[in-house]
Motif scaffolding. Structure first.
Motif, PDB file in Angstrom:
ATOM      1  N   SER A   1       0.846  -1.200   0.000  1.00  0.00           N
ATOM      2  CA  SER A   1       0.000   0.000   0.000  1.00  0.00           C
ATOM      3  C   SER A   1       0.875   1.242   0.000  1.00  0.00           C
ATOM      4  O   SER A   1       2.100   1.162  -0.010  1.00  0.00           O
ATOM      5  CB  SER A   1      -0.905  -0.007   1.233  1.00  0.00           C
ATOM      6  OG  SER A   1      -0.129   0.178   2.410  1.00  0.00           O
ATOM      7  N   GLU A   2       0.219   2.406   0.032  1.00  0.00           N
ATOM      8  CA  GLU A   2       0.956   3.670   0.124  1.00  0.00           C
ATOM      9  C   GLU A   2       1.643   3.799   1.474  1.00  0.00           C
ATOM     10  O   GLU A   2       2.633   4.502   1.617  1.00  0.00           O
ATOM     11  CB  GLU A   2       0.006   4.855  -0.091  1.00  0.00           C
ATOM     12  CG  GLU A   2      -0.561   4.952  -1.504  1.00  0.00           C
ATOM     13  CD  GLU A   2       0.533   5.177  -2.531  1.00  0.00           C
ATOM     14  OE1 GLU A   2       1.497   5.922  -2.237  1.00  0.00           O
ATOM     15  OE2 GLU A   2       0.433   4.597  -3.632  1.00  0.00           O
ATOM     16  N   VAL A   3       1.100   3.110   2.467  1.00  0.00           N
ATOM     17  CA  VAL A   3       1.652   3.199   3.814  1.00  0.00           C
ATOM     18  C   VAL A   3       2.872   2.300   3.976  1.00  0.00           C
ATOM     19  O   VAL A   3       3.865   2.672   4.601  1.00  0.00           O
ATOM     20  CB  VAL A   3       0.576   2.833   4.864  1.00  0.00           C
ATOM     21  CG1 VAL A   3       1.173   2.830   6.272  1.00  0.00           C
ATOM     22  CG2 VAL A   3      -0.585   3.802   4.774  1.00  0.00           C
ATOM     23  N   THR A   4       2.797   1.099   3.411  1.00  0.00           N
ATOM     24  CA  THR A   4       3.914   0.173   3.559  1.00  0.00           C
ATOM     25  C   THR A   4       4.106  -0.680   2.310  1.00  0.00           C
ATOM     26  O   THR A   4       3.132  -1.064   1.647  1.00  0.00           O
ATOM     27  CB  THR A   4       3.709  -0.763   4.767  1.00  0.00           C
ATOM     28  OG1 THR A   4       4.842  -1.629   4.900  1.00  0.00           O
ATOM     29  CG2 THR A   4       2.455  -1.597   4.624  1.00  0.00           C
ATOM     30  N   ASN A   5       5.354  -0.914   1.980  1.00  0.00           N
ATOM     31  CA  ASN A   5       5.674  -1.860   0.908  1.00  0.00           C
ATOM     32  C   ASN A   5       6.529  -3.003   1.463  1.00  0.00           C
ATOM     33  O   ASN A   5       7.367  -3.565   0.779  1.00  0.00           O
ATOM     34  CB  ASN A   5       6.378  -1.167  -0.262  1.00  0.00           C
ATOM     35  CG  ASN A   5       7.665  -0.475   0.175  1.00  0.00           C
ATOM     36  OD1 ASN A   5       8.065  -0.520   1.351  1.00  0.00           O
ATOM     37  ND2 ASN A   5       8.331   0.182  -0.760  1.00  0.00           N
ATOM     38  N   VAL A   6       6.284  -3.311   2.738  1.00  0.00           N
ATOM     39  CA  VAL A   6       6.943  -4.427   3.420  1.00  0.00           C
ATOM     40  C   VAL A   6       5.869  -5.436   3.823  1.00  0.00           C
ATOM     41  O   VAL A   6       4.890  -5.078   4.481  1.00  0.00           O
ATOM     42  CB  VAL A   6       7.706  -3.948   4.671  1.00  0.00           C
ATOM     43  CG1 VAL A   6       8.348  -5.126   5.384  1.00  0.00           C
ATOM     44  CG2 VAL A   6       8.743  -2.901   4.297  1.00  0.00           C
ATOM     45  N   ALA A   7       6.041  -6.675   3.411  1.00  0.00           N
ATOM     46  CA  ALA A   7       5.044  -7.693   3.749  1.00  0.00           C
ATOM     47  C   ALA A   7       5.644  -9.076   3.555  1.00  0.00           C
ATOM     48  O   ALA A   7       6.596  -9.256   2.794  1.00  0.00           O
ATOM     49  CB  ALA A   7       3.796  -7.552   2.886  1.00  0.00           C
ATOM     50  N   ARG A   8       5.097 -10.030   4.266  1.00  0.00           N
ATOM     51  CA  ARG A   8       5.462 -11.433   4.041  1.00  0.00           C
ATOM     52  C   ARG A   8       4.532 -11.979   2.960  1.00  0.00           C
ATOM     53  O   ARG A   8       3.337 -12.132   3.161  1.00  0.00           O
ATOM     54  CB  ARG A   8       5.364 -12.245   5.321  1.00  0.00           C
ATOM     55  CG  ARG A   8       5.573 -13.737   5.118  1.00  0.00           C
ATOM     56  CD  ARG A   8       6.213 -14.388   6.315  1.00  0.00           C
ATOM     57  NE  ARG A   8       7.597 -13.950   6.489  1.00  0.00           N
ATOM     58  CZ  ARG A   8       8.406 -14.397   7.451  1.00  0.00           C
ATOM     59  NH1 ARG A   8       7.972 -15.301   8.321  1.00  0.00           N
ATOM     60  NH2 ARG A   8       9.630 -13.953   7.552  1.00  0.00           N
TER      61      ARG A   8
ATOM     62  N   ARG B   1       9.025   1.398   2.946  1.00  0.00           N
ATOM     63  CA  ARG B   1       8.109   2.281   3.660  1.00  0.00           C
ATOM     64  C   ARG B   1       7.385   1.493   4.741  1.00  0.00           C
ATOM     65  O   ARG B   1       6.947   0.370   4.512  1.00  0.00           O
ATOM     66  CB  ARG B   1       7.067   2.872   2.711  1.00  0.00           C
ATOM     67  CG  ARG B   1       7.621   3.697   1.576  1.00  0.00           C
ATOM     68  CD  ARG B   1       6.488   4.410   0.835  1.00  0.00           C
ATOM     69  NE  ARG B   1       5.418   3.497   0.449  1.00  0.00           N
ATOM     70  CZ  ARG B   1       5.422   2.794  -0.677  1.00  0.00           C
ATOM     71  NH1 ARG B   1       6.451   2.880  -1.495  1.00  0.00           N
ATOM     72  NH2 ARG B   1       4.411   1.999  -0.966  1.00  0.00           N
ATOM     73  N   GLU B   2       7.275   2.075   5.879  1.00  0.00           N
ATOM     74  CA  GLU B   2       6.547   1.445   6.972  1.00  0.00           C
ATOM     75  C   GLU B   2       6.003   2.529   7.890  1.00  0.00           C
ATOM     76  O   GLU B   2       6.757   3.355   8.416  1.00  0.00           O
ATOM     77  CB  GLU B   2       7.461   0.507   7.769  1.00  0.00           C
ATOM     78  CG  GLU B   2       6.771  -0.205   8.922  1.00  0.00           C
ATOM     79  CD  GLU B   2       5.700  -1.160   8.459  1.00  0.00           C
ATOM     80  OE1 GLU B   2       4.712  -1.311   9.194  1.00  0.00           O
ATOM     81  OE2 GLU B   2       5.840  -1.744   7.373  1.00  0.00           O
ATOM     82  N   ALA B   3       4.688   2.535   8.074  1.00  0.00           N
ATOM     83  CA  ALA B   3       4.014   3.494   8.954  1.00  0.00           C
ATOM     84  C   ALA B   3       4.384   4.944   8.613  1.00  0.00           C
ATOM     85  O   ALA B   3       4.601   5.770   9.490  1.00  0.00           O
ATOM     86  CB  ALA B   3       4.342   3.193  10.410  1.00  0.00           C
ATOM     87  N   GLY B   4       4.467   5.237   7.319  1.00  0.00           N
ATOM     88  CA  GLY B   4       4.741   6.591   6.887  1.00  0.00           C
ATOM     89  C   GLY B   4       6.207   6.982   6.888  1.00  0.00           C
ATOM     90  O   GLY B   4       6.562   8.085   6.511  1.00  0.00           O
ATOM     91  N   LEU B   5       7.090   6.071   7.342  1.00  0.00           N
ATOM     92  CA  LEU B   5       8.523   6.352   7.380  1.00  0.00           C
ATOM     93  C   LEU B   5       9.216   5.618   6.241  1.00  0.00           C
ATOM     94  O   LEU B   5       8.819   4.514   5.863  1.00  0.00           O
ATOM     95  CB  LEU B   5       9.118   5.925   8.709  1.00  0.00           C
ATOM     96  CG  LEU B   5       8.551   6.588   9.968  1.00  0.00           C
ATOM     97  CD1 LEU B   5       9.206   5.989  11.209  1.00  0.00           C
ATOM     98  CD2 LEU B   5       8.804   8.095   9.942  1.00  0.00           C
ATOM     99  N   THR B   6      10.261   6.224   5.710  1.00  0.00           N
ATOM    100  CA  THR B   6      11.063   5.600   4.670  1.00  0.00           C
ATOM    101  C   THR B   6      12.469   5.371   5.239  1.00  0.00           C
ATOM    102  O   THR B   6      13.069   6.276   5.811  1.00  0.00           O
ATOM    103  CB  THR B   6      11.160   6.482   3.419  1.00  0.00           C
ATOM    104  OG1 THR B   6       9.834   6.708   2.901  1.00  0.00           O
ATOM    105  CG2 THR B   6      11.999   5.807   2.342  1.00  0.00           C
ATOM    106  N   PHE B   7      12.966   4.140   5.103  1.00  0.00           N
ATOM    107  CA  PHE B   7      14.274   3.848   5.647  1.00  0.00           C
ATOM    108  C   PHE B   7      14.948   2.782   4.793  1.00  0.00           C
ATOM    109  O   PHE B   7      14.334   2.202   3.873  1.00  0.00           O
ATOM    110  CB  PHE B   7      14.193   3.397   7.112  1.00  0.00           C
ATOM    111  CG  PHE B   7      13.274   2.216   7.338  1.00  0.00           C
ATOM    112  CD1 PHE B   7      13.766   0.925   7.330  1.00  0.00           C
ATOM    113  CD2 PHE B   7      11.924   2.412   7.564  1.00  0.00           C
ATOM    114  CE1 PHE B   7      12.933  -0.154   7.544  1.00  0.00           C
ATOM    115  CE2 PHE B   7      11.074   1.325   7.774  1.00  0.00           C
ATOM    116  CZ  PHE B   7      11.575   0.039   7.774  1.00  0.00           C
ATOM    117  N   LEU B   8      16.230   2.553   5.078  1.00  0.00           N
ATOM    118  CA  LEU B   8      16.990   1.572   4.335  1.00  0.00           C
ATOM    119  C   LEU B   8      16.954   0.220   5.067  1.00  0.00           C
ATOM    120  O   LEU B   8      16.962   0.168   6.287  1.00  0.00           O
ATOM    121  CB  LEU B   8      18.453   2.025   4.207  1.00  0.00           C
ATOM    122  CG  LEU B   8      18.696   3.287   3.389  1.00  0.00           C
ATOM    123  CD1 LEU B   8      20.165   3.653   3.432  1.00  0.00           C
ATOM    124  CD2 LEU B   8      18.255   3.102   1.957  1.00  0.00           C
ATOM    125  N   ALA B   9      16.913  -0.830   4.264  1.00  0.00           N
ATOM    126  CA  ALA B   9      16.934  -2.181   4.837  1.00  0.00           C
ATOM    127  C   ALA B   9      17.917  -3.027   4.055  1.00  0.00           C
ATOM    128  O   ALA B   9      18.114  -2.836   2.856  1.00  0.00           O
ATOM    129  CB  ALA B   9      15.525  -2.804   4.777  1.00  0.00           C
TER     130      ALA B   9
END
Length: 317
Positions: free
Chosen positions: A171-178, A307-315
């Motif tokens: 989603s727009e909120v998160t692009n991290v998922a199992r 993206r997760e909970a409106g934050l963008t970070f490196l993984a």
């Protein structure tokens, strides 16, 4: 009346003469297990009974001579009819097949009476002797994936992606998922996580190592991802009879396509300060170690933006 493997001449499958072995291999699973000749009557005490062909899995298996059959002990079938995805060695009465199935081979799982109840992937050394891929109840509705790993992968991954879509992922909120959760998505031994435009696959079974290309191709087709990172779980795979060396594990962790240190647009460029240097400053430690800086740059080469909970970070995938 059917007979347990001990009364079917199961030992003959293990120690028959070379001529009998040839007969058995040519005859396939629907033939007499002791002599290789056809039998129309089931339950004869003089030979192994036929695999019941009045089921969806049975019909497909009978069309594929040479498919091995894992026969369950009496009363064990109910465990798997209730949905258990793992068949432990203690539930197995015998394995009928010439040549014997090896790790990653597809097999029919039959009850004590030789009636197919499921099919899965076999491993002769694992405590999980068979990982169930599909039950007879599902195969009755559509038998297109029976004993066919590539087709089954397409079905399961499509179902998994569709389930996440109903939950609004990504989603727009998160692009991290199992995306694939092993037994939870009926692909035992395979875990796939989405991190932005990268999918990280954890391989935990001998069969997933054998079908690595098919798994990655299917994920790319359904997710249109840019990169896939393959991570074999060395400790678990060792118990599966697969020895993954440190060098092999390292190379397998590389993505199928080269990862870039930056995305297509300039706004996605990572910060110029290596993550560990920022951590050093927070702890009041200032380090100019060149090796550390080099290591940080290597980390950034493989980092992805999520993206997760409106934050963008490196993984790090």
């Amino acid at each position: 009346t059917q007979y347990p493997c001990s009364e079917r001449g199961a030992n003959q499958f293990r120690g028959m003469s070379s001529s009998s072995k040839q007969d058995q291999q040519q005859s396939g699973i629907s033939k007499d297990g002791s002599s290789g000749s056809s039998r129309s009557s089931r339950g004869s005490s003089k030979g192994a009974p036929q695999l019941a062909g009045d089921t969806a899995i049975g019909r497909v298996a009978l069309s594929r001579p040479g498919t091995a059959v894992v026969v369950l002990k009496k009363g064990k079938a109910r465990l798997f009819e209730s949905g258990s995805p793992m068949l432990y060695s203690g539930a197995v009465d015998c394995v009928i097949g010439r040549p014997p199935p090896v790790a990653g081979d597809v097999v029919v799982v039959a009850d004590y009476n030789m009636v197919p109840i499921a099919w899965g992937v076999y491993n002769p050394v694992s405590m999980f002797r068979v990982r169930i891929m599909q039950m007879e109840s599902e195969a009755l509705a559509d038998d297109s994936a029976v004993l066919d790993i590539p087709t089954l992968l397409d079905l399961r991954i499509s179902q998994a992606v569709g389930l996440r879509a109903t939950l609004g992922l990504p989603s727009e909120v998160t692009n991290v998922a199992r995306l694939v959760n092993s037994e939870g998505d009926r692909l035992s031994g395979v875990v796939a996580d989405m991190l932005g435009d990268t999918i990280v696959v954890q391989s935990c079974a001998a069969w997933s190592e054998r079908y690595r290309a098919e798994i990655t191709d299917t994920l790319q087709r359904h997710m249109a991802c840019k990169h896939i990172v393959w991570r074999p779980a060395a400790g678990i795979l060792k118990e599966e009879g697969i020895d993954v060396s440190a060098e092999a594990a390292s190379s397998a962790s590389e993505p199928c396509s080269p990862l870039s240190s930056q995305s297509e647009d300039s706004s996605s460029q990572p910060t110029s300060n290596p993550p560990d240097r920022e951590l050093d400053r927070e702890e009041g430690v200032h380090s100019n170690n060149s090796a550390s800086s080099s290591s940080s740059r290597g980390w950034l080469d493989h980092a992805v933006r999520v993206r997760e909970a409106g934050l963008t970070f490196l993984a790090d995938p």
